[in-house]
Design a protein around this motif. Structure first.
Motif, PDB file in Angstrom:
ATOM      1  N   SER C  81       0.840  -1.195   0.000  1.00 27.71           N
ATOM      2  CA  SER C  81       0.000   0.000   0.000  1.00 27.71           C
ATOM      3  C   SER C  81       0.875   1.244   0.000  1.00 27.71           C
ATOM      4  CB  SER C  81      -0.909  -0.005   1.228  1.00 27.71           C
ATOM      5  OG  SER C  81      -1.743  -1.160   1.212  1.00 27.71           O
ATOM      6  N   GLY C  86      -3.636   1.194   4.497  1.00 29.80           N
ATOM      7  CA  GLY C  86      -4.094   0.533   3.282  1.00 29.80           C
ATOM      8  C   GLY C  86      -5.348   1.118   2.655  1.00 29.80           C
ATOM      9  N   ARG C  89      -5.634   0.927  -1.177  1.00 29.66           N
ATOM     10  CA  ARG C  89      -5.765  -0.371  -1.871  1.00 29.66           C
ATOM     11  C   ARG C  89      -7.059  -0.450  -2.673  1.00 29.66           C
ATOM     12  NH1 ARG C  89      -6.590  -4.146   2.980  1.00 29.66           N
ATOM     13  NH2 ARG C  89      -7.388  -2.139   3.729  1.00 29.66           N
ATOM     14  N   TYR C  93      -8.756  -5.863  -2.705  1.00 26.89           N
ATOM     15  CA  TYR C  93      -7.801  -6.195  -1.642  1.00 26.89           C
ATOM     16  C   TYR C  93      -8.385  -5.884  -0.268  1.00 26.89           C
ATOM     17  CZ  TYR C  93      -3.688  -7.515  -4.413  1.00 26.89           C
ATOM     18  OH  TYR C  93      -2.781  -8.176  -5.237  1.00 26.89           O
ATOM     19  N   ASN C  99      -3.412  -6.376   3.390  1.00 27.33           N
ATOM     20  CA  ASN C  99      -2.783  -5.058   3.496  1.00 27.33           C
ATOM     21  C   ASN C  99      -1.327  -5.225   3.860  1.00 27.33           C
ATOM     22  OD1 ASN C  99      -2.330  -2.321   3.486  1.00 27.33           O
ATOM     23  ND2 ASN C  99      -2.745  -2.122   5.672  1.00 27.33           N
ATOM     24  N   GLY C 125      -1.551  -2.218  -5.505  1.00 21.51           N
ATOM     25  CA  GLY C 125      -2.662  -2.458  -4.598  1.00 21.51           C
ATOM     26  C   GLY C 125      -3.782  -3.266  -5.214  1.00 21.51           C
ATOM     27  N   SER C 126      -3.471  -4.015  -6.279  1.00 19.48           N
ATOM     28  CA  SER C 126      -4.474  -4.903  -6.871  1.00 19.48           C
ATOM     29  C   SER C 126      -3.742  -6.046  -7.556  1.00 19.48           C
ATOM     30  CB  SER C 126      -5.338  -4.162  -7.900  1.00 19.48           C
ATOM     31  OG  SER C 126      -4.681  -4.104  -9.157  1.00 19.48           O
ATOM     32  N   SER C 132      -3.303  -1.186 -11.398  1.00 15.36           N
ATOM     33  CA  SER C 132      -3.128  -0.390 -10.178  1.00 15.36           C
ATOM     34  C   SER C 132      -1.825   0.390 -10.107  1.00 15.36           C
ATOM     35  CB  SER C 132      -3.266  -1.297  -8.946  1.00 15.36           C
ATOM     36  OG  SER C 132      -2.439  -2.428  -9.035  1.00 15.36           O
TER      37      SER C 132
ATOM     38  N   ASN D 141     -10.050   4.626  -4.969  1.00 18.84           N
ATOM     39  CA  ASN D 141     -10.026   3.739  -3.806  1.00 18.84           C
ATOM     40  C   ASN D 141     -10.299   4.494  -2.510  1.00 18.84           C
ATOM     41  OD1 ASN D 141      -9.476   1.595  -5.467  1.00 18.84           O
ATOM     42  ND2 ASN D 141      -7.259   1.706  -5.180  1.00 18.84           N
TER      43      ASN D 141
END
Lengths: 216, 216, 216, 216
Positions: C81, C86, C89, C93, C99, C125-126, C132, D141
Motif C-alpha cells: 500500500s 491501506g 488499496r 484487496y 494489506n 494495490g491490486s 493499479s 479507492n
C-alpha cells in the motif's frame, strides 16, 4: 531518440487529428449556437465564423490534403455521446449542458473536411480526447509517434489534447492557423501558454515540410 | 461500504455487460468458423453451439429481460475494428489474425439479444474490454458500481474483463450459465480460477434476486 | 513488424518484471501465512515452499543474472500500500483483507533477488500491475516492447499481468519455471489457459537465448 | 447528483492535492534555479519567490491545516523520477531536461507544508499528475469525488491537473491564491482560461467553508 520537439514529420509514424470540427460547434446552425438570435450570433461569434470560413477551414483542407497525399493517417474526434440522452457524457459536459446525441447531424465532421474511406472518427464526451476516448490505445496500435493537431477551441479541447499528448510521449505539432477559439486574444494566449509542450507551425510550413519528403 | 462480494444488485448502480455475443463468434456462419468445413465445425464446436443454442442464449435472454425490466443499464461489447482493414486492432489480434471490419455483420450482436433503444455497444480490438475501450470511463459516467457479466469465451475475454473490473473496484457478478467457452472443462476451470474475483450465480438466481427488488 | 509471439528478446527493447516475489507471499514468515500454524503451513503450502526454494527462486536468480548481464531492464512489483492503513488499496484487496503497509518488511522483494542499483520497484494495490500502477507509462518511457514475466501466483497476479500486457501490445514472454502458485494443478492449468497470450519458455531456454545475443 | 461546480466540500469525499510544492521548484537553492546567478534569479524569479514566501506558502499552510482538522485527505505530488538517471521520465521531461532523481532533496515537499503521518505522496514524471501517476486509481479507492488543488505552476502542472480531473468527473476546487506561476500575468491568464473547468475560491473562502461544517 533525438531529444527535441523540432522534428519534421516522419509520415510512417505520424497522424493528423482534427478536434471538434463538427456541425455542433463549426456551423452557424450548430447546436452550440441555437439559443442565440442572429444578432447575438453575429455579436458573440462574428469574428469566429469569419476566421473559420475565410482562413481556418481552408487551412485545414490544405493540411488534410497534404497529409492524405503523404500517406499520413488522418483521424477525427467530435463531441458526440454514445447515447441519445447523453448519460455516458462526463460530469463536466452534463454540468455545462453539452449533449450531442449519438448519430446526430451536430456530431458529424463538417462537410468541408469530411472523413473519407477508412479514416477513423472517435466520439468523445469530455474536453480532452485522451481522457474520454481510447485514442492513446488506437495511436499505439497504429504505431504513431508524432501527432499533428488542428481544431477548436484552441484554448479548450485543443489545448487539453496537446498537454495530454505531450505527457504521453507523443511529439506534438500544433498547426496554429488551423486552430481557432472565440476571440483572437484567447487564441494567441493559448498558443503562448502551450508552446513548451509542442512544436507550433503554420499550415503552409507543415505542407512544405510534408511535400519535401519523398512519398511513403 | 460493505466489504463483501456477495452483495445483491442495486439496480440504480448496476449494469449488465454482454461480451462478444456477436455473429463472428456465436453464429455458425460467423467469421471465426468460416475456415472450417461443416464436419470440422461439428467436431470442434459441436458442443459449443449446442450449449449456446439450447442453454446459454436462452439464459442471456432471460437475464437481459430481467435487467431491462428492473431499469438496469444493459451494455454490449463486440470484437470490431474501427476500420475496415483492422489497423487499429491490438498487436495480439493482428497476430491471431482476428479482424472484424467496422460495420460488418460479424461485428453485430446476435439477433437473439440485440440492443434496443438507447443501449450502448462498445467495439473492441483486444480481449479485455477494459484495456481496449473506454468502458471504465463510461461506467463511471453512468454511476455504475456493480457489473454483471455474460458472454464468451469464459476463459478468455470474459475472464479478462472480470479480472480487470474487479481490480478497478467494481463488484462483479458473473452469470455462470450465461457464459460459454469451447469445452466444458475449460469453462469449469475458468469458473474455478476466477471465483475469488467475483460473485458467481446462475441466471435463475440473478433473475430471482432482481425480481425480489422493488422496480427502480 | 513481425507478426509473431515467438520472437527472441531484443535486449534494447526488453524488460524483465518480477511479480510479488516478496516476503509477504514468498517467505515462510510472511504476512500471508501468519495466521497458519506450522502444521497448517506445511499442509497447505508445503509443496509451494519446496518448489519455491528448490526450483523457482534459483530459476529467478539465473534469469535475473542473465538479464542484468545483457543490459535488459529489471523491474519489480510488490503488493504494498501507499499508506500504513491501506486505504489506497483496491476494493478487492480490502475485501480479501490483504494489506501490506507502506515500508514494511512484507512489502520487500525477497533477499534472493533483491533489486540493486537503479532498478525500479512499483508498489501495487491490486492483482494486475497494469491496473493499479503506472507501469504501462513507465515501460513506454523506457522504450520497452518485449516483457518477460516471472513471479507468483501463476494463475492470479501473473496471469492478469500477462493478459493485460498482451492486450496493450507488449510481446510477453512467460518464464514458466520461474512462476509458481499453490498447487501444481493450478500452475499447469494457468499455463495452458494463457498460452495464446504469450510466448512460454523455461528459464534455461531464456538464458540460452539471451546468451546467444551479442551484449548490448 | 447536483449538476453544479459550485458545491461546498463534503469532507468525507474530498481530498486536497499539493502539486510540485517541492525544493526543486519552490526553494531558492532548488535544482530548477541552480544554473542562475543570484542576480539572474532575482531578475527572473524575484516576484515568484516574494509571492511564494509572503503569500502563497502561508495560504497553503492555512488550507492544509483546515483540511487536516476537517479530516480531509491531504495528498502531494512532486516531480521525481523513479530512478536516479531519470530514464522513466516522460519524453517531454527528457527534452526539457528536468530530472529530479529518486530520493533527492529536490524531490521533497518543502518543509513548510511537509507531509505528516500517513499522508500520500506520488512522484511524477510529467506535467499532469493524472497522466504519469496512478492518482485516479488512488482517488477512486479513497472514495474521493471533490478535489481541491494548490501548487505550481498555475498555468502548467496545475492547469493540466485541473483539466484532466474535471474530465474524469471530479468536482475541482482551485484555491487561486495558493497557486503560483512565474509572472502575475501568466497566473491571471490561466485562472481565466480554466474557470469553466472548476470552482475557483480563495484560501480564506475555503477555510471558512470547511470551518462552517461540523467536523467529520
Amino acid at each position: 531518440m533525438t531529444l527535441t520537439r523540432d522534428l519534421a514529420l516522419d509520415p510512417a509514424v505520424s497522424a493528423l487529428l482534427f478536434i471538434d470540427v463538427q456541425n455542433f460547434s463549426c456551423h452557424r446552425e450548430g447546436g452550440e449556437f441555437k439559443h442565440l438570435s442572429p444578432q447575438e450570433l453575429e455579436q458573440t461569434c462574428g469574428w469566429y465564423f469569419k476566421e473559420l470560413e475565410t482562413s481556418v477551414v481552408p487551412n485545414m483542407q490544405a493540411v488534410q490534403a497534404a497529409c492524405r497525399e503523404a500517406g499520413i493517417e488522418v483521424l477525427y474526434t467530435t463531441i458526440e455521446s454514445l447515447t441519445l440522452d447523453g448519460r455516458d457524457r462526463s460530469l463536466d459536459y452534463k454540468i455545462t449542458g453539452f449533449n450531442v446525441p449519438k448519430g446526430s447531424w451536430d456530431g458529424k465532421v463538417i462537410d468541408a473536411i469530411a472523413p473519407i474511406g477508412d479514416e477513423i472518427n472517435l466520439p468523445k464526451g469530455s474536453s480532452s480526447v485522451f481522457i474520454s476516448t481510447n485514442i492513446d490505445y488506437i495511436l499505439r496500435n497504429l504505431g504513431v509517434k508524432q501527432l499533428v493537431l488542428c481544431g477548436m477551441l484552441t484554448d479548450q479541447c485543443v489545448e487539453s489534447a496537446i498537454r495530454d499528448a505531450c505527457d504521453l510521449g507523443y511529439l506534438v505539432t500544433q498547426v496554429t492557423d488551423a486552430c481557432l477559439t472565440l476571440t483572437p486574444e484567447r487564441h494567441d494566449q493559448s498558443i503562448k501558454t502551450i508552446k513548451g509542450y509542442c512544436r507550433q507551425i503554420t499550415s503552409a510550413q507543415l505542407i512544405e515540410e510534408i511535400g519535401s519528403k519523398p512519398t511513403a
